[in-house]
Scaffold this motif. Structure first.
Motif, PDB file in Angstrom:
ATOM      1  N   LEU A   2      75.590  15.174 -94.172  1.00 31.75           N
ATOM      2  CA  LEU A   2      76.436  15.989 -95.019  1.00 31.75           C
ATOM      3  C   LEU A   2      77.844  15.432 -94.986  1.00 31.75           C
ATOM      4  O   LEU A   2      78.424  15.262 -93.910  1.00 31.75           O
ATOM      5  N   SER A  25      78.079  14.654-100.637  1.00 31.83           N
ATOM      6  CA  SER A  25      76.807  13.939-100.536  1.00 31.83           C
ATOM      7  C   SER A  25      75.995  14.561 -99.412  1.00 31.83           C
ATOM      8  O   SER A  25      76.546  15.033 -98.420  1.00 31.83           O
ATOM      9  N   GLY A  26      74.698  14.597 -99.620  1.00 28.75           N
ATOM     10  CA  GLY A  26      73.820  15.175 -98.609  1.00 28.75           C
ATOM     11  C   GLY A  26      73.620  16.672 -98.738  1.00 28.75           C
ATOM     12  O   GLY A  26      72.801  17.246 -98.023  1.00 28.75           O
ATOM     13  N   PHE A  27      74.357  17.312 -99.626  1.00 24.86           N
ATOM     14  CA  PHE A  27      74.180  18.731 -99.875  1.00 24.86           C
ATOM     15  C   PHE A  27      74.792  19.062-101.234  1.00 24.86           C
ATOM     16  O   PHE A  27      75.601  18.313-101.770  1.00 24.86           O
ATOM     17  N   THR A  28      74.387  20.199-101.772  1.00 28.14           N
ATOM     18  CA  THR A  28      74.924  20.628-103.055  1.00 28.14           C
ATOM     19  C   THR A  28      76.063  21.611-102.834  1.00 28.14           C
ATOM     20  O   THR A  28      76.018  22.470-101.953  1.00 28.14           O
ATOM     21  N   TYR A  32      78.987  26.663-102.157  1.00 27.57           N
ATOM     22  CA  TYR A  32      80.137  26.496-101.277  1.00 27.57           C
ATOM     23  C   TYR A  32      81.440  26.762-102.016  1.00 27.57           C
ATOM     24  O   TYR A  32      81.659  26.226-103.103  1.00 27.57           O
ATOM     25  N   ASN A  77      78.641  17.712-108.606  1.00 27.56           N
ATOM     26  CA  ASN A  77      78.820  17.945-107.176  1.00 27.56           C
ATOM     27  C   ASN A  77      80.225  17.541-106.713  1.00 27.56           C
ATOM     28  O   ASN A  77      80.403  16.968-105.625  1.00 27.56           O
ATOM     29  N   ARG A 100      80.336  27.666 -96.793  1.00 27.39           N
ATOM     30  CA  ARG A 100      79.106  28.264 -97.338  1.00 27.39           C
ATOM     31  C   ARG A 100      79.336  29.749 -97.557  1.00 27.39           C
ATOM     32  O   ARG A 100      79.647  30.483 -96.609  1.00 27.39           O
ATOM     33  N   TYR A 116      82.699  22.024 -93.368  1.00 26.31           N
ATOM     34  CA  TYR A 116      82.662  20.590 -93.628  1.00 26.31           C
ATOM     35  C   TYR A 116      84.009  20.145 -94.177  1.00 26.31           C
ATOM     36  O   TYR A 116      84.584  20.812 -95.048  1.00 26.31           O
TER      37      TYR A 116
END
Length: 127
Positions: A2, A25-28, A32, A77, A100, A116
């Motif tokens: 992530l 990258s690695g998550f949508t 969030y 994204n 999140r 993040y």
């Protein structure tokens, strides 16, 4: 893995503009809220602007209100920070961060909420 990656920083003259991007990258990013923070030399990190996951709720620090605009393109994204009428006081490292959330209209201004973080991009406003 992530990851958030900021881009678009640089050197600009007072009164100029920059657009920062925050790509995930690695998550949508759909679920969030995103915050933009900045840290100037010798100062604490401060919140600049926030946007809910839906994009329908936004917030700005008083120091940037009317000059900066936050937006997001969930299909790409990516979240953006359009910065106009830049001043020397805007010089800082700018970070984006993701929180999140379970309410699409919600965002938080608390750093501790953000899970993040990107690595930061330098913005320098100078003649």
């Amino acid at each position: 893995q992530l990851q958030l990656v900021e881009s678009g920083g640089g050197l600009v003259q007072p009164g100029g503009s920059l657009r920062l991007s925050c790509a995930a990258s690695g998550f949508t990013l759909d679920y969030y809220a995103i915050g933009w923070f900045r840290q100037a030399p010798g100062k604490e990190r401060e919140g600049v602007s926030f946007i809910s996951s839906s994009g329908g709720s936004t917030n700005y620090a008083d120091s940037v209100k009317g000059r900066f605009t936050i937006s997001r393109d969930n299909a790409k994204n990516t979240v953006y920070l359009q910065m106009n009428s830049l001043k020397p006081d805007d010089t800082a490292v700018y970070y984006c961060a993701a929180d999140r959330t379970y309410t699409r209209s919600y965002y938080s201004a608390l750093e501790s909420r953000y899970d993040y973080w990107g690595q930061g991009t330098q913005v320098t406003v100078s003649s």
